[in-house]
Design a protein around this motif. Sequence first.
Motif, PDB file in Angstrom:
ATOM      1  N   ALA A 134       4.067   7.631  -6.076  1.00 38.71           N
ATOM      2  CA  ALA A 134       4.786   8.648  -5.303  1.00 38.71           C
ATOM      3  C   ALA A 134       5.594   9.562  -6.208  1.00 38.71           C
ATOM      4  N   GLU A 135       6.164   9.009  -7.278  1.00 39.17           N
ATOM      5  CA  GLU A 135       6.935   9.836  -8.207  1.00 39.17           C
ATOM      6  C   GLU A 135       6.057  10.889  -8.873  1.00 39.17           C
ATOM      7  N   TYR A 136       4.778  10.595  -9.013  1.00 33.32           N
ATOM      8  CA  TYR A 136       3.843  11.541  -9.611  1.00 33.32           C
ATOM      9  C   TYR A 136       3.101  12.378  -8.561  1.00 33.32           C
ATOM     10  N   GLY A 137       3.538  12.281  -7.310  1.00 34.61           N
ATOM     11  CA  GLY A 137       2.894  13.058  -6.266  1.00 34.61           C
ATOM     12  C   GLY A 137       1.514  12.549  -5.902  1.00 34.61           C
ATOM     13  N   LEU A 138       1.246  11.268  -6.136  1.00 35.85           N
ATOM     14  CA  LEU A 138      -0.066  10.680  -5.892  1.00 35.85           C
ATOM     15  C   LEU A 138      -0.033   9.770  -4.667  1.00 35.85           C
ATOM     16  N   HIS A 139      -1.072   9.884  -3.836  1.00 35.45           N
ATOM     17  CA  HIS A 139      -1.281   8.927  -2.767  1.00 35.45           C
ATOM     18  C   HIS A 139      -2.098   7.752  -3.305  1.00 35.45           C
ATOM     19  N   ILE A 140      -1.866   6.585  -2.721  1.00 35.99           N
ATOM     20  CA  ILE A 140      -2.678   5.408  -3.018  1.00 35.99           C
ATOM     21  C   ILE A 140      -3.553   5.115  -1.812  1.00 35.99           C
ATOM     22  N   ALA A 141      -4.866   5.223  -2.001  1.00 36.16           N
ATOM     23  CA  ALA A 141      -5.819   4.773  -0.988  1.00 36.16           C
ATOM     24  C   ALA A 141      -5.962   3.265  -1.192  1.00 36.16           C
ATOM     25  N   LEU A 142      -5.284   2.501  -0.360  1.00 40.09           N
ATOM     26  CA  LEU A 142      -5.030   1.085  -0.600  1.00 40.09           C
ATOM     27  C   LEU A 142      -6.018   0.198   0.157  1.00 40.09           C
ATOM     28  N   LEU A 143      -6.810  -0.553  -0.591  1.00 38.68           N
ATOM     29  CA  LEU A 143      -7.682  -1.563  -0.011  1.00 38.68           C
ATOM     30  C   LEU A 143      -6.934  -2.900  -0.023  1.00 38.68           C
ATOM     31  N   PRO A 144      -6.651  -3.501   1.118  1.00 40.06           N
ATOM     32  CA  PRO A 144      -5.967  -4.799   1.122  1.00 40.06           C
ATOM     33  C   PRO A 144      -6.746  -5.877   0.395  1.00 40.06           C
ATOM     34  N   THR A 145      -8.076  -5.745   0.380  1.00 39.92           N
ATOM     35  CA  THR A 145      -8.919  -6.718  -0.315  1.00 39.92           C
ATOM     36  C   THR A 145     -10.245  -6.072  -0.661  1.00 39.92           C
ATOM     37  N   TRP A 146     -10.886  -6.560  -1.703  1.00 41.26           N
ATOM     38  CA  TRP A 146     -12.269  -6.187  -1.974  1.00 41.26           C
ATOM     39  C   TRP A 146     -13.174  -6.971  -1.033  1.00 41.26           C
ATOM     40  N   GLY A 147     -14.344  -6.416  -0.750  1.00 44.00           N
ATOM     41  CA  GLY A 147     -15.198  -6.991   0.280  1.00 44.00           C
ATOM     42  C   GLY A 147     -15.712  -8.378   0.000  1.00 44.00           C
TER      43      GLY A 147
END
Length: 468
Positions: A134-147
Motif C-alpha cells: 500500500a505504501e508503494y501504491g500497489l494492490h495485492i491480488a491475494l490468493l488465500p491458498t494455492w489450488g
Amino acid sequence: MIIQLLFRILLISFLISSGWNDSAAQSAKDFSLHGRLKVSANHHFLGYEDGSPFFWLGDTGWELFHRLNKADVEKYFATRSAQGFTVIQAVVLAEFDGLHTPNAYGELPLLNDDPLQPREAYFQYVDWVIDKAAEYGLHIALLPTWGDKLYKNNWGTGPEIFDSSNARNYGEWIGKRYKDRKNIIWVMGGDRIPRGAGDVAVWNAMAEGIVAGIGAYDKALMTFHPQPSATCSSSPWFHKSEWLDFNMLQTGHCNDAEVWRFIGSDYTLAPAKPTLDGEAVYEDHPLCFNAREKGYTQAYDIRKAAYLSIFAGGFGFTYGCHAIWQFYSPDRQPVNGPLRFWYVSLDLPGARQMKHLKTLMESFPLNERVPDQHILLDTLQDTHRIQATRGKDYLLIYAAGGDAFRVRMGIIRGSILKAWWYDPRTGAKIFLGKISNMGTHRFKPLSAGYDNDWILVLSDASKNYFAN
C-alpha cells in the motif's frame, strides 16, 4: 554472493536516482484518497469509490510471502511501482511446499496443517507485506491458498487440507483479518479448474466465508484464477456466482494463443462482468515448456498477449516473468529452467515496456472503451492479428505483425482526426497529421515482421488526447 550483493546495491542506487521514491509516494497518496476498488457502472472495468479510473497492470509474484525477506520485498515493490505496475498477485499458502517449508523468517503458516490453526507470526509477516505494498501504491491480488491444497490434479506438493467446512471457516477468518485493507483484491483458485460439483462447492465455501468475514459482497472484490483449459477462464464455473466480481483467464505459456477469442467470449456473457488475462505467456519462459525445441519467450510475445487481450475487451493485463514468479535465487532450486535470478530479471525489456501500455491506455477515457472489429476491413490472424478498440472520440488499432490494414471511418466522433503511430517498444509517438473521418483509409505501419508491432492512434482533432 558478492556479485548478488553488488547488483542489489546498484539496483537500489539506480531506482533512487530515477526518482522512484517520489513516484511511490505519489502513488501511495493517490491510492489512499481513492477508496476501495469496485466494478464500474457499465460492468466492464474496475474503478475507485471516488470515481477515479483504474488500470490493472499486474505482476505474478506468486511466492512473495513465502520466499522474500523484507529487504527483498522493498526492492521488488520499489521496482514494480516505478515501472507503473498497480497489482501484485501473491499466494498466502504457497505452491512450493508452502505448508512445510518455512518463509524467510523460519515461520510456517499453519499448526498441524490445519487451516483453522493459523500461526500468528507467519500472518504478521503477510500483514507487513500487504501494508508495504500500500505504501508503494500497489494492490495485492491475494490468493488465500494455492489450488494444490484442495486437489493436486497430478501435480503440486499439497497436502490436500481443505473441505467445504474448513474452507468456509478459513475464508471467514482471513476475510475478517484483512477486511480493513483497501488494497486487497481476493482471488480464489490457484492454477486449478474444478473437477466437478464437489470442488465447486469448496471454492464457493471459501469465497462465501471471505464475504462473511468482511461483512458484505460489495467490500470483497473477488475473482478466480484458473488453469488453461478449453475456455482458459473462470467463467464456466463461477460467472453467475454472486461473489465473483470479474472473470480471470490463464491463457498459458505458449506464444500466439488466441487471447482475443477467450477475452471476447467472456466480454459478451450475461450478466456483464469485467475480464482480464491474469496469467499469460511469461517473459523468459520456455515456450510451451519446451526450451530445447522452441526456445524462450521474448518481450514481443508478452506485448502481443497484452495488447491483443486488452483491445479485445480486457480491463487490464497481468505480466509475468519466469524467474520472478518463483523468485529464483542462488539458494533455490530452479523450476523449468529460469535463465537468470529474479533480481536480475526485474529490468527485462518486457517488464519495462508494460509502462508504455499503461501510458497509452490512460491517455484516453478508460471506462468508455469497447472492442470493435467492425471498424476494420482487415483483421488477419495469429502473429498478424489486427485488433481494434475505441471510445466515443478515439480509436486504437494494434497490428501485431506490422501488416497494412484498412479502416472504416466515421464510427468515432470528429469530422477531422489526428493520427499517430505508437511504438510499444519505446513509447514513441510519431504524428502522421490530420485526416478526414470519412470513407475508408489504408494504413501501413512503419515496419513489419517479427518484433514489429505497432498501434495506430486516431482521435477527434478537437480534443487534446495524446498531444505531443
